[in-house]
Design a protein around this motif. Structure first.
Motif, PDB file in Angstrom:
ATOM      1  N   ILE A   1       0.828  -1.212   0.000  1.00  0.00           N
ATOM      2  CA  ILE A   1       0.000   0.000   0.000  1.00  0.00           C
ATOM      3  C   ILE A   1       0.870   1.274   0.000  1.00  0.00           C
ATOM      4  CG2 ILE A   1      -0.291   0.167   2.509  1.00  0.00           C
ATOM      5  CD1 ILE A   1      -3.046   0.966  -0.051  1.00  0.00           C
ATOM      6  N   THR A   2       2.005   1.228   0.671  1.00  0.00           N
ATOM      7  CA  THR A   2       2.856   2.426   0.724  1.00  0.00           C
ATOM      8  C   THR A   2       3.238   2.870  -0.683  1.00  0.00           C
ATOM      9  OG1 THR A   2       3.702   1.610   2.816  1.00  0.00           O
ATOM     10  CG2 THR A   2       4.908   3.427   1.812  1.00  0.00           C
ATOM     11  N   GLY A   3       3.554   1.896  -1.526  1.00  0.00           N
ATOM     12  CA  GLY A   3       3.904   2.225  -2.904  1.00  0.00           C
ATOM     13  C   GLY A   3       2.707   2.723  -3.694  1.00  0.00           C
TER      14      GLY A   3
ATOM     15  N   VAL B   1       7.885   4.432   7.937  1.00  0.00           N
ATOM     16  CA  VAL B   1       6.575   3.771   7.849  1.00  0.00           C
ATOM     17  C   VAL B   1       6.684   2.263   7.966  1.00  0.00           C
ATOM     18  CG1 VAL B   1       6.697   3.629   5.313  1.00  0.00           C
ATOM     19  CG2 VAL B   1       4.467   3.508   6.438  1.00  0.00           C
ATOM     20  N   GLY B   2       5.637   1.652   8.455  1.00  0.00           N
ATOM     21  CA  GLY B   2       5.498   0.201   8.358  1.00  0.00           C
ATOM     22  C   GLY B   2       5.588  -0.544   9.664  1.00  0.00           C
ATOM     23  N   GLU B   3       6.256   0.025  10.639  1.00  0.00           N
ATOM     24  CA  GLU B   3       6.439  -0.651  11.925  1.00  0.00           C
ATOM     25  C   GLU B   3       6.948   0.407  12.901  1.00  0.00           C
ATOM     26  OE1 GLU B   3      10.064  -3.126  11.688  1.00  0.00           O
ATOM     27  OE2 GLU B   3      10.280  -2.228   9.724  1.00  0.00           O
ATOM     28  N   PRO B   4       6.928   0.087  14.189  1.00  0.00           N
ATOM     29  CA  PRO B   4       7.449   1.063  15.147  1.00  0.00           C
ATOM     30  C   PRO B   4       8.933   1.315  14.893  1.00  0.00           C
ATOM     31  CG  PRO B   4       6.160  -0.655  16.257  1.00  0.00           C
ATOM     32  CD  PRO B   4       6.358  -1.100  14.839  1.00  0.00           C
ATOM     33  N   ILE B   5       9.334   2.557  14.970  1.00  0.00           N
ATOM     34  CA  ILE B   5      10.759   2.868  14.830  1.00  0.00           C
ATOM     35  C   ILE B   5      11.330   3.029  16.234  1.00  0.00           C
ATOM     36  CG2 ILE B   5      10.246   5.341  14.348  1.00  0.00           C
ATOM     37  CD1 ILE B   5      12.876   5.296  12.611  1.00  0.00           C
TER      38      ILE B   5
ATOM     39  N   VAL C   1       9.194  12.371   9.872  1.00  0.00           N
ATOM     40  CA  VAL C   1       7.780  12.048  10.068  1.00  0.00           C
ATOM     41  C   VAL C   1       7.604  10.543  10.212  1.00  0.00           C
ATOM     42  CG1 VAL C   1       6.833  14.157   9.045  1.00  0.00           C
ATOM     43  CG2 VAL C   1       7.314  12.220   7.544  1.00  0.00           C
ATOM     44  N   ASP C   2       7.184  10.145  11.417  1.00  0.00           N
ATOM     45  CA  ASP C   2       6.903   8.732  11.702  1.00  0.00           C
ATOM     46  C   ASP C   2       5.413   8.555  11.411  1.00  0.00           C
ATOM     47  OD1 ASP C   2       6.403   6.244  12.763  1.00  0.00           O
ATOM     48  OD2 ASP C   2       7.144   6.713  14.775  1.00  0.00           O
ATOM     49  N   THR C   3       5.119   7.937  10.282  1.00  0.00           N
ATOM     50  CA  THR C   3       3.731   7.918   9.794  1.00  0.00           C
ATOM     51  C   THR C   3       3.059   6.593  10.108  1.00  0.00           C
ATOM     52  OG1 THR C   3       4.379   7.004   7.644  1.00  0.00           O
ATOM     53  CG2 THR C   3       4.407   9.396   7.853  1.00  0.00           C
ATOM     54  N   TRP C   4       1.963   6.647  10.842  1.00  0.00           N
ATOM     55  CA  TRP C   4       1.230   5.414  11.129  1.00  0.00           C
ATOM     56  C   TRP C   4       0.005   5.296  10.225  1.00  0.00           C
ATOM     57  CZ3 TRP C   4      -3.847   4.610  12.359  1.00  0.00           C
ATOM     58  CH2 TRP C   4      -4.200   3.255  12.559  1.00  0.00           C
ATOM     59  N   TRP C   5      -0.137   4.148   9.602  1.00  0.00           N
ATOM     60  CA  TRP C   5      -1.335   3.846   8.810  1.00  0.00           C
ATOM     61  C   TRP C   5      -1.315   2.384   8.413  1.00  0.00           C
ATOM     62  CZ3 TRP C   5      -1.012   3.692   3.078  1.00  0.00           C
ATOM     63  CH2 TRP C   5       0.288   3.902   2.595  1.00  0.00           C
ATOM     64  N   GLN C   6      -2.240   1.963   7.561  1.00  0.00           N
ATOM     65  CA  GLN C   6      -2.400   0.543   7.216  1.00  0.00           C
ATOM     66  C   GLN C   6      -2.927   0.391   5.789  1.00  0.00           C
ATOM     67  OE1 GLN C   6      -5.472  -0.025  10.341  1.00  0.00           O
ATOM     68  NE2 GLN C   6      -4.010  -1.438  11.257  1.00  0.00           N
ATOM     69  N   THR C   7      -2.815  -0.818   5.258  1.00  0.00           N
ATOM     70  CA  THR C   7      -3.417  -1.108   3.956  1.00  0.00           C
ATOM     71  C   THR C   7      -4.898  -0.706   3.993  1.00  0.00           C
ATOM     72  OG1 THR C   7      -1.954  -3.016   3.779  1.00  0.00           O
ATOM     73  CG2 THR C   7      -3.827  -2.973   2.272  1.00  0.00           C
ATOM     74  N   GLU C   8      -5.530  -1.014   5.108  1.00  0.00           N
ATOM     75  CA  GLU C   8      -6.967  -0.761   5.252  1.00  0.00           C
ATOM     76  C   GLU C   8      -7.298   0.727   5.281  1.00  0.00           C
ATOM     77  OE1 GLU C   8      -5.048  -2.725   6.964  1.00  0.00           O
ATOM     78  OE2 GLU C   8      -6.021  -4.595   7.528  1.00  0.00           O
TER      79      GLU C   8
ATOM     80  N   GLY D   1      -6.223  -3.156  15.206  1.00  0.00           N
ATOM     81  CA  GLY D   1      -5.366  -4.312  15.490  1.00  0.00           C
ATOM     82  C   GLY D   1      -4.076  -3.904  16.181  1.00  0.00           C
ATOM     83  N   ASP D   2      -3.871  -2.603  16.371  1.00  0.00           N
ATOM     84  CA  ASP D   2      -2.657  -2.106  17.022  1.00  0.00           C
ATOM     85  C   ASP D   2      -2.948  -1.631  18.435  1.00  0.00           C
ATOM     86  OD1 ASP D   2      -0.713  -2.400  15.015  1.00  0.00           O
ATOM     87  OD2 ASP D   2      -1.403  -0.600  13.991  1.00  0.00           O
ATOM     88  N   GLY D   3      -1.906  -1.702  19.254  1.00  0.00           N
ATOM     89  CA  GLY D   3      -1.966  -1.079  20.572  1.00  0.00           C
ATOM     90  C   GLY D   3      -1.234   0.249  20.500  1.00  0.00           C
TER      91      GLY D   3
ATOM     92  N   GLY E   1       2.550  -1.671  18.729  1.00  0.00           N
ATOM     93  CA  GLY E   1       2.639  -2.915  17.964  1.00  0.00           C
ATOM     94  C   GLY E   1       1.296  -3.611  17.888  1.00  0.00           C
ATOM     95  N   ARG E   2       1.280  -4.727  17.171  1.00  0.00           N
ATOM     96  CA  ARG E   2       0.027  -5.458  16.963  1.00  0.00           C
ATOM     97  C   ARG E   2      -0.455  -6.095  18.270  1.00  0.00           C
ATOM     98  NH1 ARG E   2      -2.354  -4.408  12.182  1.00  0.00           N
ATOM     99  NH2 ARG E   2      -3.646  -6.191  12.729  1.00  0.00           N
ATOM    100  N   VAL E   3      -1.740  -6.114  18.444  1.00  0.00           N
ATOM    101  CA  VAL E   3      -2.286  -6.824  19.599  1.00  0.00           C
ATOM    102  C   VAL E   3      -2.996  -8.109  19.148  1.00  0.00           C
ATOM    103  CG1 VAL E   3      -2.481  -4.795  21.080  1.00  0.00           C
ATOM    104  CG2 VAL E   3      -4.364  -5.360  19.554  1.00  0.00           C
TER     105      VAL E   3
ATOM    106  N   VAL F   1       2.289 -10.572  12.742  1.00  0.00           N
ATOM    107  CA  VAL F   1       3.639 -10.173  13.129  1.00  0.00           C
ATOM    108  C   VAL F   1       4.211  -9.334  11.996  1.00  0.00           C
ATOM    109  CG1 VAL F   1       5.897 -10.974  13.910  1.00  0.00           C
ATOM    110  CG2 VAL F   1       3.888 -12.390  14.326  1.00  0.00           C
ATOM    111  N   ILE F   2       4.822  -8.205  12.356  1.00  0.00           N
ATOM    112  CA  ILE F   2       5.396  -7.356  11.315  1.00  0.00           C
ATOM    113  C   ILE F   2       6.894  -7.647  11.230  1.00  0.00           C
ATOM    114  CG2 ILE F   2       5.608  -4.990  10.464  1.00  0.00           C
ATOM    115  CD1 ILE F   2       2.858  -4.801  11.128  1.00  0.00           C
ATOM    116  N   VAL F   3       7.285  -8.304  10.146  1.00  0.00           N
ATOM    117  CA  VAL F   3       8.680  -8.683   9.944  1.00  0.00           C
ATOM    118  C   VAL F   3       9.246  -7.815   8.827  1.00  0.00           C
ATOM    119  CG1 VAL F   3      10.256 -10.563   9.328  1.00  0.00           C
ATOM    120  CG2 VAL F   3       8.189 -11.059  10.640  1.00  0.00           C
TER     121      VAL F   3
ATOM    122  N   HIS G   1       6.876  -6.079   6.821  1.00  0.00           N
ATOM    123  CA  HIS G   1       5.850  -6.843   6.107  1.00  0.00           C
ATOM    124  C   HIS G   1       4.901  -7.480   7.102  1.00  0.00           C
ATOM    125  CE1 HIS G   1       8.171  -6.116   2.643  1.00  0.00           C
ATOM    126  NE2 HIS G   1       9.103  -7.002   2.885  1.00  0.00           N
ATOM    127  N   ASN G   2       3.645  -7.325   6.791  1.00  0.00           N
ATOM    128  CA  ASN G   2       2.580  -7.801   7.619  1.00  0.00           C
ATOM    129  C   ASN G   2       2.374  -9.304   7.411  1.00  0.00           C
ATOM    130  OD1 ASN G   2       0.372  -7.342   9.105  1.00  0.00           O
ATOM    131  ND2 ASN G   2      -0.325  -5.627   7.845  1.00  0.00           N
ATOM    132  N   LEU G   3       2.679 -10.117   8.410  1.00  0.00           N
ATOM    133  CA  LEU G   3       2.532 -11.564   8.209  1.00  0.00           C
ATOM    134  C   LEU G   3       1.546 -12.152   9.213  1.00  0.00           C
ATOM    135  CD1 LEU G   3       6.304 -12.506   7.753  1.00  0.00           C
ATOM    136  CD2 LEU G   3       4.612 -12.200   5.943  1.00  0.00           C
TER     137      LEU G   3
END
Ligand code: PRX
Length: 635
Positions: A296-298, A372-376, A396-403, A486-488, A501-503, A507-509, A512-514
Motif C-alpha cells: 500500500i505504501t507504494g 513507515v510500516g512498523e514502530p521505529i 515524520v513517523d507515519t502510522w497507517w495501514q493497507t486498510e 489491530g494495534d496497541g 505494535g500489533r495486539v 507479526v510485522i517482519v 511486512h505484515n505476516l
C-alpha cells in the motif's frame, strides 16, 4: 484559508477542530478545490459504522488517472513525473515527463481494451519496480479495470490464491526481475500459478531481463509489440465515486489473505491531501519512497499521492545493499531528492554498516524524511534523524495501514514538533481513540489501549473482496461502532500517539505484515509435522522475526533436525514467499493449551523473547508442565 495545506500549529488545531465539528464541510471543501470532476457529489458521505457501509462523495463522477496525468499536461507537460532508477547503477536512469506518461498510459489503456478488458474486470499485476508497473496501474484506473497488484516476491501458490480470490481475467508480468545481483524468473512463477488459476485468459509479458520464457499459445503475449501498434491518446472512463479502484491483499490473523477493496473518489481525495501535508510537498520537489508498489505504501506514496499533486516521484528497482550499502545515499544525491520515505528495517540494516557509506554523499537536498510500516525504535530514530536528516529535516513517523489507504497519524513537517518513536498527532479528519478491555473509551492522557478510529474517513477500505461479513467482523465488532486497527498504542501527556505494535496474531517482519495462521498452515503441510505455533520475537534489524514451536509426528522424531528445518522453510517459501521464513525453530512435544484447546500464544511469545519472569495466569492450562519443557529447550 485552504483546507488542503496546513501551515502552522495554530492552523493545525483550527483545522482539526473544524474537521471534527463539521466533517462534511471540511471534506467538501478539500474535494472541491483540488481535483477535476466530471460531476460533483450530491452528498459528502453516508456512513454506517455498525454495518460497516461507507460511501463518500455520492454520485460524483471522476477518473483518478485523469487527475494524476491529464490535468497536469497544460502546466506541467514537460515536467518529470517519474524518475526510474534501475537496479544496476550503470544503467541510465529514465526521466518520464507528464506528456510521456500520458502517452504510455494511453497506449497501455488501449492495449487492455483491445485485449478484452472492460470496466470492473480484475487485472493482476505481478511486475518488478519498473515504469511498466506504474503505467499498467494507471491504465487500469483509466479504463475502470480493478488492479490487484501482487508483490513480486510472493510465491506461485500465493499469486494463484490471490488471482483466484478476485477472479482476475488477466495477468501483467515480466520475463524476470533484477534484485541486487540476483535475477528472479517471474514468468516461471506466473506459469506455475496459472496451472491452478483457470480464470486467467490473457498474460501480457514485459521484457526486462531477457530471460528465455515459455509463451503459451493463445494466452501469453509480449507487451511491447502491442504497445508499438497502439494509439497514444485515450479517453478516460467516467467512474462513479464509489466504483472500485483496486484490491490489495493483506494478511489477517486467521484464514486466507484479505483482499482490501479501495474505491475511487475517497481514496483519491485523502491520498492527495495526506501527501501534500505529511511531506510538505512543493512544486519542484523530488519525492522518493523506497517501498515496493506491491504494498500500500507504494500505491499511495509512489504513485497516486505524488502524481495527484503533479509531483516528481522516483521508482527504484534495486535494494539498499547493492552494489553496496551507500546506494540510498548515492541516489539521494544523484537525483537531489527532497523527501525520502523508508522503513525502520532498512534504517536499522544501514545503521549497522560504516558511517562512511552515508558521509561520502551530500544529502543537503533533503527537506523531510519519513518512516513507515512498523514502530521505529529510539536508536534507529536518532541515527536516521542525525545522519540522514542532518538534524535539520523533520522526521515524520507515519502510522497507517493497507486498510486505511493513506497516512492517519503523523507529524506535519515544520508544524508538529517531533518526538522520537512517536507518530504524534492525527491528521485533521482522523479521530483516533484508545479503548480498554471492557470496550470503554479511555479518556485523558498518559494512557495505553487498543487503537480505534471512531469516525470514518474518505480512504477507508470499503470491504474485503467477496466477504463483507469478514470485513465487518474483523474491523467493526471488537469495539462496536468503531474501526479497530489491530494495534496497541499509548497517548502521552500532550496527546501524542506512540504505536506499540500489533495486539492480534499478525507479526510485522521487516515491515511486512505476516499472519501467523497461513504460515502455520504451510508448516503443518510437511509430512513430519503434527502441529505448530508461530510467534514474533524482537530482532535487531527486522524489528520482529518468526519463532516456530513445532510438534513432530512420531514418524518425524528420528529425523535430522537441521534438514527438517530446511525443508520446513522451503515449504514456507513455496507457499508464501521467502519473506515468511522462520528465524528459529524449536521442536517441542506439546504446546500450552487452554481447556478449550486454544494455544496460549502469550506464553510462547514470552518464551521466544527470553522473558521467563512472569507467565501470568497459567491455571487454565490443560498441560501446565509443558511450559517448563519448552522453556528449557529454548533456542
Ligand atoms: O502495526 C502497524 C504497522 O503496520 C501495520 C499495517 O501494515 P500494512 O497494512 O502492511 O501497512 C504498512 C504501511 C502503511 C499497522 O497496523 N505500522 C505501520 N506504520 C507504523 C506501524 N507501526 C508503528 N509505527 C508506524 N509508523
Amino acid at each position: 484559508m485552504s483546507y488542503y495545506k496546513i501551515h502552522d500549529l495554530e492552523n493545525y488545531f483550527k483545522m482539526y477542530k473544524k474537521s471534527v465539528r463539521e466533517p462534511r464541510k471540511f471534506w467538501d471543501r478539500i474535494a472541491d478545490e483540488n481535483f477535476v470532476w466530471y460531476q460533483k457529489w450530491d452528498k459528502v458521505f453516508e456512513v454506517d459504522m455498525q454495518e460497516a457501509n461507507f460511501k463518500w462523495f455520492l454520485n460524483a463522477k471522476v477518473n483518478i488517472s485523469k487527475n494524476c496525468i491529464d490535468r497536469h499536461l497544460a502546466k506541467r507537460g514537460t515536467k518529470t513525473a517519474i524518475i526510474f532508477e534501475p537496479n544496476d547503477p550503470s544503467e541510465q536512469a529514465l526521466h518520464i515527463s507528464y506528456n510521456e506518461l500520458y502517452e504510455r498510459v494511453s497506449k497501455m489503456a488501449n492495449v487492455l481494451r483491445d485485449q478484452g478488458i472492460q470496466k470492473g474486470d480484475r487485472v493482476c499485476i505481478y511486475l518488478p519496480m519498473i515504469p511498466e508497473l506504474a503505467v499498467a496501474i494507471l491504465a487500469c484506473a483509466r479504463i475502470g479495470a480493478i488492479h490487484s497488484v501482487v508483490f513480486a516476491g510472493f510465491s506461485s501458490t500465493a499469486v494463484s490464491a490471490r488471482i483466484n480470490d478476485s477472479e482476475c481475467k488477466m495477468v501483467i508480468t515480466s520475463d524476470g526481475s533484477y534484485r541486487g545481483n540476483k535475477t528472479i524468473d517471474l514468468k516461471v512463477i506466473v506459469d506455475e500459478a496459472l496451472e491452478k488459476s483457470p480464470c486467467v485468459e490473457k498474460v501480457l509479458v514485459v521484457k526486462r531481463t531477457n530471460t528465455p520464457v515459455t509463451m503459451k499459445e493463445g494466452r501469453d503475449i509480449w507487451l511491447q509489440p502491442l504497445l508499438d501498434e497502439a494509439m497514444g491518446t485515450s479517453v478516460a472512463e467516467i467512474m462513479d465515486a464509489e466504483d472500485p479502484l483496486f484490491i490489495l491483499y493483506t494478511s489477517g490473523s486467521t484464514g486466507k489473505p484479505k483482499g482490501m477493496l479501495h474505491t475511487t473518489a475517497g481514496y483519491m481525495v485523502y491520498t492527495a491531501y495526506t501527501f501534500k501535508n505529511v511531506f510538505n510537498y512543493e512544486e519542484n520537489d523530488v519525492f522518493w519512497c523506497t517501498a515496493d508498489i506491491g504494498w500500500i505504501t507504494g500505491h499511495s506514496y509512489i504513485l497516486y499521492g505524488p502524481l495527484l499533486n503533479g509531483a516528481t516521484t522516483v521508482i527504484f528497482e534495486g535494494v539498499p545493499s547493492y552494489p553496496d550499502f551507500s546506494r540510498f545515499w548515492e541516489v539521494i544525491q544523484k537525483h537531489q531528492i527532497t523527501q525520502f520515505y523508508t522503513a525502520p528495517t532498512a534504517i536499522r540494516a544501514l545503521a549497522k554498516e560504516s558511517l562512511d557509506y552515508v558521509q561520502k554523499f551530500t544529502l543537503n537536498s533533503l527537506k523531510v524524511i519519513g518512516s513507515v510500516g512498523e514502530p521505529i525504535n529510539e536508536e534507529a530514530w536518532h541515527w536516521y534523524n542525525d545522519h540522514v536528516g542532518g538534524k535539520r529535516c523533520p522526521l515524520v513517523d507515519t502510522w497507517w495501514q493497507t486498510e486505511t489507504g493513506a497516512i492517519m497519524i503523523s507529524p506535519i513537517p515544520f508544524v508538529t514538533p517531533t518526538k522520537p518513536t512517536y507518530a504524534s498527532l492525527p491528521l485533521p479528519g482522523i479521530q483516533p481513540v484508545l479503548m480498554d478491555e471492557l470496550r470503554n473509551e479511555i479518556e485523558g492522557n498518559q494512557v495505553n489501549g487498543s487503537l480505534c478510529i471512531k469516525f470514518p474517513w474518505p480512504s477507508m477500505a470499503r470491504t474485503i473482496w467477496g466477504d463483507h461479513q469478514r470485513y465487518k467482523e474483523t474491523y467493526f465488532t471488537a469495539f462496536p461502532g468503531k474501526y479497530f486497527t489491530g494495534d496497541g498504542a499509548l497517548r502521552d501527556e500532550v496527546g501524542y500517539y506512540r504505536i506499540t505494535g500489533r495486539v492480534d496474531d499478525v507479526v510485522i517482519v521487516s515491515g511486512h505484515n505476516l499472519g501467523t495462521a497461513p504460515i502455520e498452515d504451510a508448516i503443518n503441510e510437511h509430512p513430519a509435522v503434527a502441529e505448530s505455533a508461530i510467534v514474533g520475537f524482537p530482532h535487531d534489524i527486522k524489528g520482529n522475526a518468526l519463532y516456530a514451536f513445532i510438534i513432530l509426528k512420531e514418524s518425524g522424531e528420528g529425523r535430522d533436525k537441521t534438514n527438517l528445518s530446511k525443508e520446513i522453510n522451503e515449504m514456507i517459501s513455496n507457499q508464501i514467499g521467502p519473506i515468511a521464513k522462520l528465524d528459529k525453530i524449536q521442536f517441542v512435544s506439546g504446546l500450552p493449551k487452554t481447556r478449550s484447546g486454544k494455544i496460549m500464544r502469550r506464553i510462547l511469545r514470552k518464551i521466544a523473547e527470553g522473558d521467563f519472569s512472569n507467565f501470568g495466569d497459567t491455571s487454565t492450562l490443560l498441560n501446565p508442565e509443558i511450559v517448563e519443557e519448552i522453556k528449557e529447550g529454548k533456542l
